[in-house]
Scaffold this active site. Structure first.
Site, mmCIF file in Angstrom:
data_model
loop_
_atom_site.group_PDB
_atom_site.id
_atom_site.type_symbol
_atom_site.label_atom_id
_atom_site.label_comp_id
_atom_site.label_asym_id
_atom_site.label_seq_id
_atom_site.Cartn_x
_atom_site.Cartn_y
_atom_site.Cartn_z
ATOM 1 N N GLU A 194 12.879 30.056 1.648
ATOM 2 C CA GLU A 194 11.712 30.155 2.528
ATOM 3 C C GLU A 194 10.954 31.464 2.307
ATOM 4 O OE1 GLU A 194 10.017 28.336 4.661
ATOM 5 O OE2 GLU A 194 11.217 26.598 4.123
ATOM 6 N N ASP A 268 18.253 24.497 12.178
ATOM 7 C CA ASP A 268 17.292 24.838 11.122
ATOM 8 C C ASP A 268 18.011 25.229 9.829
ATOM 9 O OD1 ASP A 268 14.841 25.402 9.848
ATOM 10 O OD2 ASP A 268 14.830 27.477 10.581
ATOM 11 N N HIS A 273 14.255 29.371 8.439
ATOM 12 C CA HIS A 273 12.913 29.846 8.777
ATOM 13 C C HIS A 273 12.944 31.098 9.643
ATOM 14 C CE1 HIS A 273 11.840 25.598 7.806
ATOM 15 N NE2 HIS A 273 10.719 26.154 7.379
#
Length: 353
Positions: A194, A268, A273
């Site tokens: 990410e 997640d 993230h």
């Protein structure tokens, strides 16, 4: 080349959509719930089905020095790719969303080719495809291993997802990661996945606007938040992780800037993230310490690390940091660049030895 795996990568994190889905007002919770259900189904489908490799498409293509872009219109359905509405060389469309997608794909191609000598996402001239107007009030954008897909947002929490060129660059960079280090999408390696997408997404925006590191806003998704968000500027801040929003509807930005506040969670994909804020902040510190254009030195160090072949697919922050030190030394010797890399990682609490 490492065995290629594709993952379903969205720009809006699940924790943001979870918060919105719990809102009392249906204008916030209904689009969020639909988006969460849709994204969950696509993630599951990607795990249990084999994905056709994009190498099959690109290997027969002569690498080009210019982008080969095609835009499709899903016409608010959830069928991909949709109707072809714009090809490379066509005059600008009447639909501004189509034009923004076309321009964003081009800005991404330009940075990777003109700065790093990379011919498209796979370095083999992969055509860049995108689908716009996906779904009804779909509050996300994603890279599915083959194309970019943009929702129109709900015009309360989020607006049209083509408005932010760094979002386009972010998602396409997931494709670059897929074709290089292929970082596992879980835990610290997922957060690095990410973060690399954020780093190059920001560089794509800076390159397109001709901004120096000092002039850049270092925000990801600035302009994407809709009129229903009172206290928020973007999805993430690389300059000050944890400050992008603090809103009754969106909640509080949970990103840490240093390892002292590393978030341990099973949600997640292990907080990919969330903890990406730490390597994001390290890159910001490096780029602003060096000054000038961030893609010229800091960006080249990160790109060499991502594509050099030594980065493990399950790398943690410390491995990535050590390899950025090696990349800085290989590219620039024992000078300011190396010292700035060491200092940046030290400031966020990631060891380099």
């Amino acid at each position: 080349m490492k065995s290629e795996k594709t993952v379903f990568c969205t720009i809006v994190p699940p924790h943001v959509l979870d918060k919105l889905a719990q809102a009392e007002d249906p204008r916030f919770n209904e689009p969020a719930r639909r988006t969460l259900e849709h994204d969950g189904a696509l993630r599951t489908r990607r795990r249990i089905t084999s994905v056709r490799s994009v190498y099959a498409d690109s290997s027969a293509t002569t690498p080009s020095d210019t982008a080969q872009r095609t835009i499709y219109d899903a016409q608010h359905r959830e069928t991909l790719p949709g109707k072809k509405v714009h090809a490379e060389g066509d005059a600008p469309a009447k639909d501004a969303t189509v034009n923004r997608a076309h321009a964003g794909l081009g800005a991404t191609f330009d940075l990777f080719f003109k700065v790093f000598g990379r011919r498209s996402i796979d370095d083999c001239g992969l055509p860049l495809d995108a689908t716009v107007h996906y779904g009804e009030g779909y509050c996300n954008a994603f890279w599915d291993g083959e194309r970019m897909v943009f929702g129109d947002g709900d015009n309360d929490t989020f607006v049209d997802f083509t408005v932010a060129v760094d979002v386009i660059g972010h998602e396409l960079t997931h494709g670059v990661v897929q074709h290089t280090a292929n970082l596992e999408y879980y835990g610290q390696s997922g957060a690095l996945n990410e973060s690399c997408a954020d780093v190059f997404g920001s560089l794509i925006k800076q390159y397109a606007l001709g901004q120096s590191a000092d002039q850049a806003d270092w925000l990801i998704g600035q302009g994407l938040l809709g009129p229903g968000v009172d206290k928020g500027t973007a999805l993430r801040s690389m300059k000050a992780p944890g400050t992008a929003y603090d809103d009754d509807v969106l909640g509080k930005d949970p990103q840490p800037a240093t390892m002292e506040h590393y978030v341990r969670t099973n949600r997640d994909n292990g907080g990919v993230h969330i903890n990406s804020g730490i390597p994001n902040h390290a890159f910001y510190l490096l780029a602003t310490d060096l000054g000038g254009n961030a893609w010229e030195r800091a960006g080249k160090i990160w790109y060499a690390t991502l594509t050099g072949g030594e980065l493990s697919s399950d790398a943690d922050f410390a491995e990535f940091a050590r390899l950025t030190v090696a990349s800085a030394r290989a590219l620039f010797g024992e000078g300011d660049e190396l010292q700035a890399v060491l200092k940046a990682w030290s400031q966020v609490g990631v060891p380099t030895t």
